[in-house]
Write a protein that holds these residues in place. Structure first.
Motif, mmCIF file in Angstrom:
data_model
loop_
_atom_site.group_PDB
_atom_site.id
_atom_site.type_symbol
_atom_site.label_atom_id
_atom_site.label_comp_id
_atom_site.label_asym_id
_atom_site.label_seq_id
_atom_site.Cartn_x
_atom_site.Cartn_y
_atom_site.Cartn_z
ATOM 1 N N THR A 286 -6.585 -6.808 3.888
ATOM 2 C CA THR A 286 -5.942 -7.653 2.889
ATOM 3 C C THR A 286 -4.566 -8.095 3.378
ATOM 4 N N ARG A 287 -3.837 -7.187 4.003
ATOM 5 C CA ARG A 287 -2.513 -7.538 4.521
ATOM 6 C C ARG A 287 -2.620 -8.613 5.593
ATOM 7 N N TYR A 288 -3.444 -8.385 6.594
ATOM 8 C CA TYR A 288 -3.536 -9.333 7.706
ATOM 9 C C TYR A 288 -4.096 -10.682 7.289
ATOM 10 N N ILE A 289 -5.111 -10.675 6.432
ATOM 11 C CA ILE A 289 -5.831 -11.904 6.111
ATOM 12 C C ILE A 289 -5.154 -12.719 5.018
ATOM 13 N N ILE A 290 -4.521 -12.054 4.040
ATOM 14 C CA ILE A 290 -3.972 -12.771 2.888
ATOM 15 C C ILE A 290 -2.450 -12.655 2.779
ATOM 16 N N GLU B 95 13.343 7.818 1.922
ATOM 17 C CA GLU B 95 13.355 9.005 1.061
ATOM 18 C C GLU B 95 12.289 8.915 -0.024
ATOM 19 N N GLY B 96 11.984 7.701 -0.468
ATOM 20 C CA GLY B 96 11.030 7.508 -1.554
ATOM 21 C C GLY B 96 9.600 7.291 -1.111
ATOM 22 N N GLY B 97 9.371 7.270 0.194
ATOM 23 C CA GLY B 97 8.021 7.040 0.694
ATOM 24 C C GLY B 97 8.010 5.998 1.798
ATOM 25 N N LYS B 98 6.892 5.308 1.934
ATOM 26 C CA LYS B 98 6.704 4.392 3.053
ATOM 27 C C LYS B 98 6.210 3.031 2.547
ATOM 28 N N PRO B 99 7.141 2.125 2.178
ATOM 29 C CA PRO B 99 6.703 0.806 1.724
ATOM 30 C C PRO B 99 6.022 0.043 2.858
ATOM 31 N N ASP B 100 5.060 -0.792 2.485
ATOM 32 C CA ASP B 100 4.324 -1.548 3.492
ATOM 33 C C ASP B 100 5.219 -2.558 4.213
ATOM 34 N N TYR B 101 6.100 -3.216 3.487
ATOM 35 C CA TYR B 101 7.029 -4.173 4.080
ATOM 36 C C TYR B 101 8.421 -3.928 3.500
ATOM 37 N N THR B 102 9.413 -3.891 4.366
ATOM 38 C CA THR B 102 10.804 -3.887 3.945
ATOM 39 C C THR B 102 11.437 -5.108 4.594
ATOM 40 N N LEU B 103 11.837 -6.082 3.781
ATOM 41 C CA LEU B 103 12.407 -7.314 4.290
ATOM 42 C C LEU B 103 13.926 -7.213 4.243
ATOM 43 N N GLU C 34 20.460 -5.506 5.818
ATOM 44 C CA GLU C 34 20.265 -4.734 4.584
ATOM 45 C C GLU C 34 18.887 -5.026 4.000
ATOM 46 N N ALA C 35 18.206 -4.000 3.535
ATOM 47 C CA ALA C 35 16.922 -4.178 2.872
ATOM 48 C C ALA C 35 17.152 -4.868 1.532
ATOM 49 N N VAL C 36 16.470 -6.002 1.315
ATOM 50 C CA VAL C 36 16.628 -6.756 0.071
ATOM 51 C C VAL C 36 15.325 -6.901 -0.710
ATOM 52 N N ILE C 37 14.196 -6.739 -0.030
ATOM 53 C CA ILE C 37 12.894 -6.838 -0.688
ATOM 54 C C ILE C 37 12.002 -5.723 -0.147
ATOM 55 N N VAL C 38 11.349 -4.994 -1.041
ATOM 56 C CA VAL C 38 10.296 -4.066 -0.624
ATOM 57 C C VAL C 38 8.988 -4.562 -1.228
ATOM 58 N N ILE C 39 7.931 -4.421 -0.426
ATOM 59 C CA ILE C 39 6.623 -4.878 -0.863
ATOM 60 C C ILE C 39 5.616 -3.761 -0.629
ATOM 61 N N GLU C 40 4.884 -3.454 -1.673
ATOM 62 C CA GLU C 40 3.792 -2.500 -1.572
ATOM 63 C C GLU C 40 2.489 -3.272 -1.668
ATOM 64 N N ALA C 41 1.658 -3.153 -0.650
ATOM 65 C CA ALA C 41 0.379 -3.853 -0.593
ATOM 66 C C ALA C 41 -0.752 -2.917 -1.013
ATOM 67 N N VAL D 210 14.649 -7.397 -4.935
ATOM 68 C CA VAL D 210 13.318 -7.689 -5.419
ATOM 69 C C VAL D 210 12.354 -6.625 -4.913
ATOM 70 N N ALA D 211 11.413 -6.250 -5.768
ATOM 71 C CA ALA D 211 10.347 -5.331 -5.394
ATOM 72 C C ALA D 211 9.029 -5.971 -5.815
ATOM 73 N N VAL D 212 8.013 -5.849 -4.953
ATOM 74 C CA VAL D 212 6.751 -6.551 -5.177
ATOM 75 C C VAL D 212 5.577 -5.597 -4.964
ATOM 76 N N ILE D 213 4.604 -5.670 -5.863
ATOM 77 C CA ILE D 213 3.301 -5.040 -5.646
ATOM 78 C C ILE D 213 2.317 -6.192 -5.528
ATOM 79 N N THR D 214 1.520 -6.196 -4.463
ATOM 80 C CA THR D 214 0.534 -7.255 -4.319
ATOM 81 C C THR D 214 -0.766 -6.736 -3.732
ATOM 82 N N ASN D 215 -1.849 -7.297 -4.220
ATOM 83 C CA ASN D 215 -3.149 -7.072 -3.608
ATOM 84 C C ASN D 215 -3.571 -8.355 -2.887
ATOM 85 N N GLY D 216 -2.607 -9.204 -2.598
ATOM 86 C CA GLY D 216 -2.862 -10.484 -1.968
ATOM 87 C C GLY D 216 -3.229 -11.536 -2.980
#
Length: 180
Positions: free
Chosen positions: A42-46, A71-79, A85-92, A120-126
């Motif tokens: 899903t990450r690669y394709i969408i 410290e809070g875990g492993k986000p899929d993307y940190t922009l 500076e990290a300004v956007i985290v995205i969990e896929a 900004v923080a984002v949860i996406t399934n694509g």
């Protein structure tokens, strides 16, 4: 990057979303669809093509850290912004993952809490992109525009309003807002 480029990227990945969605008259998803093999598919394709169209170079560690340990875990993307500076985290999630699941928003809040400058923080399934605006003063993730489920869902890649979807994503996640 223009809104039209982003719209074209959305149109380009819609085929994979459509391949997964139930056919008319059926309630069954196509679990053999390319984008549903795993979260990584899903990450690669969408997801990656949309982030690239938003101007983010996912292979450049000065812009994006993939699966960064925090410290809070492993986000899929940190922009990152232009100062690193990290300004956007995205969990896929997999395309069939329900982004409204409360456990996912709690997971996202832990990731956002790991960075002092998150905007900004984002949860996406694509297919759906639930976008939250981080309130550092309150220490929680809050939505700016709320639907009946408490989330802003500006992007449904199967929707027909690709120009509006592109504008809304651009307005919230475009790299140019963070890189001057």
């Amino acid at each position: 990057m223009t809104i039209n480029n982003l719209r074209q990227a959305i149109v380009g990945v819609q085929q994979y979303v459509a391949e997964f969605d139930p056919q008319p008259g059926s309630n069954h998803y196509n679990y053999q669809a390319a984008a549903n093999n795993s979260e990584m598919s899903t990450r690669y394709i969408i997801i990656d093509p949309i982030l690239n169209a938003l101007g983010w170079c996912l292979s450049n560690p000065s812009e994006c850290i993939v699966e960064n340990f925090t410290e809070g875990g492993k986000p899929d993307y940190t922009l990152l912004d232009d100062e690193g500076e990290a300004v956007i985290v995205i969990e896929a999630k997999r395309i069939d993952g329900d982004t409204r699941y409360k456990g996912y928003s709690a997971q996202l809040a832990r990731y956002a809490d790991s960075y002092p400058a998150i905007d900004v923080a984002v949860i996406t399934n694509g297919q759906y992109w639930d976008i939250y605006y981080y309130d550092d003063v309150e220490g929680e993730v809050i939505p700016e525009f709320i639907d009946e489920n408490g989330r802003e869902r500006p992007l449904g890649l199967h929707w027909h309003h690709t120009q509006t979807t592109a504008w809304r994503l651009h307005h919230r996640l475009w790299k140019g807002h963070y890189w001057r």
